[in-house]
Enzyme design. Structure first.
Site, PDB file in Angstrom:
ATOM      1  N   LYS A 158       0.948  -1.357   0.099  1.00 53.95           N
ATOM      2  CA  LYS A 158      -0.286  -0.067  -0.031  1.00 53.95           C
ATOM      3  C   LYS A 158       0.886   1.239   0.110  1.00 53.95           C
ATOM      4  O   LYS A 158       0.761   2.109  -0.919  1.00 53.95           O
ATOM      5  CB  LYS A 158      -0.944  -0.111   1.199  1.00 53.95           C
ATOM      6  CG  LYS A 158      -2.032  -1.163   1.107  1.00 53.95           C
ATOM      7  CD  LYS A 158      -2.822  -1.278   2.541  1.00 53.95           C
ATOM      8  CE  LYS A 158      -3.726  -2.272   2.431  1.00 53.95           C
ATOM      9  NZ  LYS A 158      -4.304  -2.718   3.693  1.00 53.95           N
ATOM     10  N   GLN A 170      -3.947  -0.937   9.774  1.00 53.22           N
ATOM     11  CA  GLN A 170      -3.866  -2.199   9.161  1.00 53.22           C
ATOM     12  C   GLN A 170      -4.481  -3.448  10.469  1.00 53.22           C
ATOM     13  O   GLN A 170      -4.105  -3.462  11.385  1.00 53.22           O
ATOM     14  CB  GLN A 170      -2.306  -2.838   8.960  1.00 53.22           C
ATOM     15  CG  GLN A 170      -2.322  -3.933   8.036  1.00 53.22           C
ATOM     16  CD  GLN A 170      -2.999  -4.090   6.854  1.00 53.22           C
ATOM     17  OE1 GLN A 170      -2.921  -3.027   6.338  1.00 53.22           O
ATOM     18  NE2 GLN A 170      -3.686  -5.262   6.428  1.00 53.22           N
ATOM     19  N   ASP A 230     -10.526   3.774   4.616  1.00 50.80           N
ATOM     20  CA  ASP A 230     -10.933   2.045   4.593  1.00 50.80           C
ATOM     21  C   ASP A 230     -12.447   1.598   4.744  1.00 50.80           C
ATOM     22  O   ASP A 230     -12.805   0.932   4.144  1.00 50.80           O
ATOM     23  CB  ASP A 230     -10.201   1.416   5.663  1.00 50.80           C
ATOM     24  CG  ASP A 230      -9.162   0.498   5.305  1.00 50.80           C
ATOM     25  OD1 ASP A 230      -8.874   0.316   4.015  1.00 50.80           O
ATOM     26  OD2 ASP A 230      -8.250   0.122   6.092  1.00 50.80           O
TER      27      ASP A 230
END
Ligand code: NAD
Length: 295
Positions: free
Chosen positions: A62, A106, A129
């Protein structure tokens, strides 16, 4: 089923890797133009707690993708022993930082950290997200908000096939908060007739067999048998499973399903790269607005 129409010989590959590369190029161009017009560089903060090797690989990919398209990356690496309070302080600092437009924590977090509380602490406007309950609530109500990356990538892949989602029968297998439920809502938003299947579904074969669009997000290799697929259906395989010999495989019996599908995503190279491309797009939109344009 119409016996007169022959089934497709072999489904076309729905190539997420190629589409994601195209999207990244477009984003890079948008970033370039925005910066030229005097906008401040969009920034993504990645937060990795602990040393889970798979998470480390995901975050590295990412970060690299972020820098490739010209977004700034701010990375916070925290030890597995980090307390909830310390992590919440870190998130509060990122929420307040004007150079940070997107925050990605994460998952999974190490045991002992309250995942729900941590995700809720992220400013919804920076929640690239799309996991914050506010953004998920907006999705439920059909209001504009940051959408979760994997479901957004799945919709982009479906659009690429040219399939008419309006009125189509879409079957989603798996009801997680990060894939199954949001993708079902996004298909509903596009006027598909949606069936959401899960571990207690009585006759999965029959449900899948009636679908024009199948989205498999389970995490069980080969769960979706090729012979279940209705000829001509579009199949999107979200599953990422590691085989004994270290290869990656999806939730769909790919070779057999390909014989019947009109389009099918490979694993790897299908949904995975799209997730990252949509993360970049969400970050750009969080920074510069939904149009993501300069000016
Ligand atoms: P999860 O583990 O949170 O949920 C799995 C879902 O599958 C559950 O809702 C469960 O009800 C359902 N299920 C389990 N067994 C079933 C069965 N026998 N029949 C029908 N349904 C069953 O899953 P998740 O986090 O949504 O992830 C699903 C898969 O997608 C995993 O392989 C994960 O690695 C992968 N994934 C891929 C991406 C990507 O970018 N490609 C992103 C997220 C998740």
């Amino acid at each position: 089923m119409d016996d007169a129409s022959p089934p497709p010989v072999s489904g076309r590959l729905l190539d997420g890797k190629a589409l994601a590369a195209r999207i990244r190029e477009e984003l890079q161009e948008r970033v370039r133009r925005g910066l030229e017009a005097g906008r401040s560089r969009p920034g993504l903060a990645t937060v990795l707690v602990g040393d889970d090797p798979a998470s480390a690989v995901y975050v590295r990919n990412k970060r690299r993708a972020c820098e490739q398209v010209g977004l700034a990356n701010l990375h916070r690496q925290l030890p597995a022993s980090t307390s909830s309070e310390a992590l919440l302080d870190e998130i509060a600092a990122l929420n307040a930082d004007p150079a940070v437009h997107g925050i990605l924590v994460q998952l999974p977090l190490p045991a002992g950290l309250d995942e729900a509380a941590i995700l809720e602490a992220v400013d919804p406007a920076k929640d690239v997200d799309g996991f914050h309950p506010r953004n998920q609530g907006c999705l439920l109500q059909g209001r504009p908000a940051l959408r979760p990356c994997t479901p957004r990538g799945i919709l982009r892949l479906l659009d690429e096939t040219g399939i008419e989602l309006r009125g189509a029968r879409a079957v989603v297998v798996g009801r997680s908060n990060i894939v199954g439920k949001p993708v079902a809502l996004m298909l509903l938003e596009r006027h598909a007739t949606v069936v959401l299947c899960h571990s207690r579904t009585r006759d999965l074969a029959a449900e899948v067999g009636a679908a024009d669009v199948v989205v498999a997000a389970v995490g069980v290799p080969q769960l979706i048998r090729g012979e279940w697929i209705r000829p001509g259906a579009v199949v999107v395989d979200v599953g990422i499973n590691r085989t004994g010999d270290g290869r990656l495989t999806g939730d769909v019996d790919f070779e057999a399903a390909r014989e019947r599908a009109s389009w099918i995503t490979p694993v790897p190279g299908g949904v995975g790269p799209m997730t990252i491309a949509m993360l970049l797009q969400n970050t750009l939109e969080a920074a510069w607005g939904a149009a993501g344009e300069a000016g």
